[in-house]
Design a protein around this motif. Structure first.
Motif, short mmCIF file in Angstrom:
data_model
loop_
_atom_site.label_atom_id
_atom_site.label_comp_id
_atom_site.label_asym_id
_atom_site.label_seq_id
_atom_site.Cartn_x
_atom_site.Cartn_y
_atom_site.Cartn_z
N HIS A 150 20.19 15.62 21.72
CA HIS A 150 20.49 14.52 22.64
C HIS A 150 20.43 14.97 24.11
CE1 HIS A 150 24.03 16.92 22.57
NE2 HIS A 150 24.70 16.14 23.38
N THR A 151 20.19 16.26 24.35
CA THR A 151 20.16 16.73 25.74
C THR A 151 18.78 16.52 26.34
OG1 THR A 151 19.53 18.96 25.05
CG2 THR A 151 21.88 18.53 25.25
N PRO A 152 18.71 16.19 27.63
CA PRO A 152 17.40 15.99 28.26
C PRO A 152 16.50 17.22 28.12
CG PRO A 152 19.16 15.29 29.74
CD PRO A 152 19.82 15.92 28.56
N GLU A 153 17.14 18.42 28.08
CA GLU A 153 16.35 19.65 27.93
C GLU A 153 15.63 19.68 26.58
OE1 GLU A 153 19.75 19.76 28.57
OE2 GLU A 153 19.39 19.81 30.72
N TYR A 154 16.18 19.00 25.60
CA TYR A 154 15.52 18.94 24.29
C TYR A 154 14.60 17.72 24.20
CZ TYR A 154 14.77 18.88 19.23
OH TYR A 154 14.18 18.88 17.99
N TYR A 155 15.14 16.52 24.51
CA TYR A 155 14.34 15.33 24.20
C TYR A 155 13.16 15.16 25.14
CZ TYR A 155 17.19 12.26 27.40
OH TYR A 155 17.83 11.66 28.46
N ARG A 156 13.21 15.89 26.26
CA ARG A 156 12.02 15.96 27.10
C ARG A 156 10.81 16.38 26.26
NH1 ARG A 156 11.22 20.65 31.70
NH2 ARG A 156 9.02 20.23 32.10
N TRP A 157 11.02 17.32 25.34
CA TRP A 157 9.91 17.85 24.53
C TRP A 157 9.64 16.96 23.33
CZ3 TRP A 157 7.23 20.56 27.57
CH2 TRP A 157 7.85 21.33 28.58
N THR A 158 10.65 16.23 22.87
CA THR A 158 10.39 15.22 21.84
C THR A 158 9.44 14.18 22.43
OG1 THR A 158 12.67 15.57 21.05
CG2 THR A 158 11.50 13.64 20.21
N GLN A 159 9.72 13.81 23.69
CA GLN A 159 8.85 12.85 24.36
C GLN A 159 7.45 13.43 24.58
OE1 GLN A 159 11.33 12.10 27.82
NE2 GLN A 159 12.32 10.34 26.84
N TRP A 160 7.39 14.70 24.92
CA TRP A 160 6.10 15.36 25.12
C TRP A 160 5.27 15.33 23.82
CZ3 TRP A 160 4.18 19.89 22.83
CH2 TRP A 160 3.02 20.43 23.42
N ILE A 161 5.95 15.58 22.69
CA ILE A 161 5.25 15.53 21.40
C ILE A 161 4.73 14.11 21.15
CG2 ILE A 161 5.60 15.63 18.89
CD1 ILE A 161 7.51 18.03 19.42
N PHE A 162 5.57 13.11 21.47
CA PHE A 162 5.14 11.71 21.31
C PHE A 162 3.85 11.46 22.09
CE2 PHE A 162 4.86 7.31 22.48
CZ PHE A 162 5.27 6.62 21.35
N LEU A 163 3.82 11.95 23.33
CA LEU A 163 2.65 11.70 24.18
C LEU A 163 1.40 12.41 23.65
CD1 LEU A 163 4.28 11.89 27.72
CD2 LEU A 163 3.55 9.84 26.47
#
Ligand SMILES: [Zn+2]
Ligand SMILES: [Zn+2]
Length: 836
Positions: free
Chosen positions: A133-146
């Protein structure tokens, strides 16, 4: 003499492990990296932090920790990280009820999990801790999505979806169990909505083929995934409605029964239904039927025994094999999710079609000879789903249906009316959720960049602008759209492509996306320039031993396999499979019932740890039964384990006060030799129990036997220093062997008796001289060639011999990626595995 005081002992060792960062490991290229050791990635499924950890967590992490310790002492560099699957519905539903923001509730719970994991003494590399749930993690979840979006593996589309009215969100098919929401149990509804999907169907064949790459997974988990993917071979055949100039392709696994099709059925959700009935006498009745079906659950519709209902459309299609006009119906027993949402009905050879035909007085036409008393319902022996010679099938009459199968498909293909086809039950993974507490989907909608049709363009947020941070909001209640839609300041943004006004996507990602890649992020959790360093990922992956609940068989475990393959295709990973070995631990019940807060029969690990110490609680959950099976919680059982640990402690204190000689096993005889033999027997037994599928209950029971034997013989041995040495050896060995389960007590006993740190000592090896001769050297062959010799118990049953053979690393090297076609076992002698 002081009694066993777990509080003092456990605090002492936990402090030391924390201060010295004992369980931290470095990546290649970092200071402290030990490249001389083989690596082993031991991982338990990360917890969902809600409230306090429950007894299922205790079992999962106790089992995983025992494996991690066992491997460390076999010379492996073990990576054993921890994190939290922290987004998700419970925190959000709690927020709606209490107003406590999901972030606060989640962080509070994480604190409690972290504190308890430390109090349990789990050997975690805390430097790698993460929360999804931390921006440091979900930033990369979003990157994977892209990245998936870029490759066309993420897409947005209107589709019939499963909607949970209680949670007010769509669900993935995998989250619908028997027609109900997996989370809250509410019957789901079908809706047509625009949603985001991941193209997992493109990986269906690889998900099936790559089961061969796995080393050891429980067979039932593989079977569940195989069935969920549901690959079937058959043909796609086109039926034509001439009046409207419309083609209706159907998928069938039985093209050999085409001549027996006597009617044609569409699912109520079929997109062409409107055109077929518009302005016809059937229109009103069909619409009423479709509306009624929309309120039915998928469970009701799938029920085999239900009375068949439907409505004739007043239209017909042509059967391509014989030119016959057959009537069209709409009926709820046909599902849009399977095949094309339309079927050719062959009542003589399919039981559901048969019942529909009987209910509507439609002809039943036999095209295959034979009958089966199991399925037959009339004097003609119909319906008959089996094989036999074909009849009433024109040029194919007299041929066996299985032989004619390919011929019919080839003939249809030649006529342009069909072709062979493969169908999957698997649908694309629906990943958008109309909820707040998740990773925002990183796209914006821009009208200015949109096409001529006026639809706004989907513009990805550039990677350098990530993360798209989740804004703080006040009202979490869903209203059929994401609560984020009300955060106008956040929604209104600038288009990264043209700079004009744009609106953010307000759906968030399914939390299963977060948990599909966390095991990669552990390998490089503080990297703020990339999701992970390729060298670190290549070094540690795959996970060598994964441990978790079987309930994740087709959710998490399939999604993670898919995402790993997609990430490998994006050239960011080398492995094709994330988890080489999987162990699924069984559920703990109480009084035979599943534990639940509503039943008030839960066990709080904290309570037992407070009362008996972590070592007792951990050892008990590993001892209560074979870990892969469930077990029923028993307070007497906990006390029994606590008594055993106390006895080991007293033995250590007693023997520690006595003068002992240097141990000389060769010179020992009588009771001393008897006790040494028992100790070596225990070493052998515990080691083998670890190796054959983590049989911890029998391993712990062997250590108990050793301690009992020491108690039986000790008074006779205390008389002379050589005897004391034997008792001392037995106590130290018991400590060494119980260390993976009761690490604090074991570390303390070892330090007192032997000096130094037990976890730094190699795992003990049984002395064959001292082992009773009830073992033999098992010869293990692969394709007839000698690959290993293993010490095996003389009376071991075939299954144990096979398990021993398969556990050998030397043997495994020759099994890698191959399929076993035959297993030959000669008890007392050899195992030969025939592979190809
Ligand atoms: Zn629900
Ligand atoms: Zn734009």
């Amino acid at each position: 003499m002081a009694g066993y005081d777990p509080k003092a002992i456990e605090a002492k060792w936990q402090r030391l492990w924390a201060d010295e960062k004992t369980w931290e490991v470095a990546n290649p290229g970092q200071p402290g990296f030990d490249g001389s050791k083989p690596k082993s990635y031991v991982l338990e499924m990360l917890p969902y932090p809600s409230g306090e950890p429950h007894v299922g967590h205790l079992k999962c992490y106790a089992v995983g920790d025992a494996i991690a310790h066992f491997r460390r002492r076999h010379g492996f560099e073990v990576i054993h990280p921890m994190g939290y699957d922290a987004f998700g519905l419970p925190a959000e539903n709690n927020a709606i009820k209490t107003g406590e923001p999901p972030r606060a509730a989640t962080e509070h719970s994480i604190d409690s999990f972290r504190r308890q994991f430390r109090e349990w003494g789990i050997s975690i590399d805390w430097s790698r801790e993460l929360g999804t749930h931390t921006p440091e993690y979900y930033r990369w979840t979003q990157w994977i999505f892209l990245r998936l979006l870029e490759r066309g593996l993420a897409y947005r589309e209107e589709a019939p979806v499963q909607w949970c009215p209680k949670d007010a969100t769509v669900l993935a098919n995998e989250q619908v169990v028997d027609g109900r929401c997996e989370r809250c149990g509410t019957p789901v509804q079908q809706r047509r909505l625009e949603q985001w999907f991941f193209r997992i169907t493109e990986y269906a064949d690889r998900l099936l083929a790559d089961f061969d790459l796995l080393e050891s997974w429980p067979e039932h988990v593989v079977t569940m995934q195989r069935n969920w993917i549901g690959r079937s071979e058959g043909a796609e055949v086109t039926f034509r409605c001439a009046e409207l100039d419309l083609d209706f392709p159907v998928f069938t696994t039985r093209p050999d029964t085409l001549f027996g099709a006597t009617f044609f059925v569409l699912a109520p959700e079929h997109p062409e239904l409107d055109r077929l009935i518009a302005g016809t006498p059937a229109e009103a009745e069909v619409r009423e039927y479709v509306n009624r079906v929309a309120r039915e659950s998928a469970e009701e519709r799938g029920d085999e025994d239900r009375e068949k209902t439907g409505v004739p459309l007043g239209r017909s299609v042509v059967n391509p094999v014989n030119g016959e006009q057959i009537p069209m119906f709409v009926a709820d027993y046909v599902l849009m999710e399977y095949g094309t949402g339309a079927i050719m009905a062959v009542p003589a050879h399919d039981s559901r079609d048969y019942e529909f035909a009987k209910a509507f007085g439609l002809p039943v036409k036999r095209v295959i000879e034979g009958s089966d008393p199991e399925t037959a319902r009339d004097e003609d022996g119909l319906p008959y789903p089996g094989d036999g010679p074909m009849t009433a099938s024109g040029r194919f009459d007299g041929k066996h249906n299985r032989e004619a199968y390919e011929e019919i498909v080839a003939w249809l293909a030649g006529e342009g009316r069909g072709e062979s086809a493969v169908n999957y039950r698997l649908r694309d993974w629906l990943v958008s959720r109309q909820r707040y507490w998740g990773a925002p989907i990183p796209v914006v909608y821009c009208a200015q960049c949109g096409g001529e049709d006026g639809a706004p363009a989907i513009v990805p947020v550039p990677a350098e602008q990530l993360p798209v941070e989740l804004p703080e909001i006040d009202d979490y209640a869903p209203q059929g759209r994401s609560p984020l839609a009300a955060a106008e300041d956040w929604v209104a943004t600038e288009c990264p492509r043209c700079g004009g006004p744009a609106r953010r996507e307000t759906d968030t990602m399914d939390t299963f996306v977060d948990s599909s890649w966390y095991f990669i992020r552990y390998l490089d959790p503080r990297n703020d320039a990339a999701a992970w360093d390729r060298a670190a990922a290549d070094h540690w992956l795959p996970v060598d031993q994964y441990i978790g609940g079987v309930e994740h068989a087709i959710l998490h475990l399939m999604y993670a396999r898919f995402l790993t393959k997609a990430l490998a295709d994006l050239d960011t990973l080398t492995v094709q499979e994330p988890f080489a070995n999987l162990f699924t631990q069984g559920m703990i019940t109480r009084d035979g019932a599943k534990m639940s807060k509503s039943k008030g029969n839960t066990v709080s690990p904290a309570e037992y740890v407070e009362r008996y110490g972590a070592d007792t609680a951990r050892t008990y959950v590993c001892f209560m039964g074979p870990p892969e099976r469930g077990g029923d919680w028993s307070d007497e059982g906990v006390e029994g384990v606590n008594r055993f640990l106390s006895r080991l402690w007293r033995l250590c204190e007693e023997v520690g006060e006595r003068v002992a000689d240097e141990l000389d096993p060769g010179a020992s005889d009588g009771e001393a030799r008897e006790l040494l033999a028992k100790a070596h027997w225990a070493i052998d037994k515990v080691t083998r129990d670890f190796q054959r599928g983590f049989q911890f209950n029998t391993a712990i029971s062997a250590v108990m036997e050793l301690v009992n034997e020491a108690y039986r013989l000790k008074d006779g041995l205390y008389g002379d220093p050589a005897g004391v040495a034997a008792v001392r050896f037995a106590a130290a060995t018991a400590a060494s062997l119980i260390f993976p389960f009761a690490p604090h007590l074991a570390a303390e006993v070892w330090e007192r008796l032997e000096g130094g740190r037990v976890w730094e000592r190699p795992w003990p090896v049984a002395d064959p001289e001292l082992l009773a001769s009830d073992t033999f050297a098992l010869v293990v062959q692969v394709n007839g060639k000698l690959r290993d010799r293993i010490e095996a118990p003389a009376e071991a049953p075939e299954a144990d011999l096979l398990a021993l053979a398969r556990a050998s690393e030397k043997v495994q090297r020759h099994l890698d990626g191959k399929q076993t076609v035959k297993e030959i076992v000669v008890p007392g002698k050899l195992v030969n595995l025939v592979v190809r």
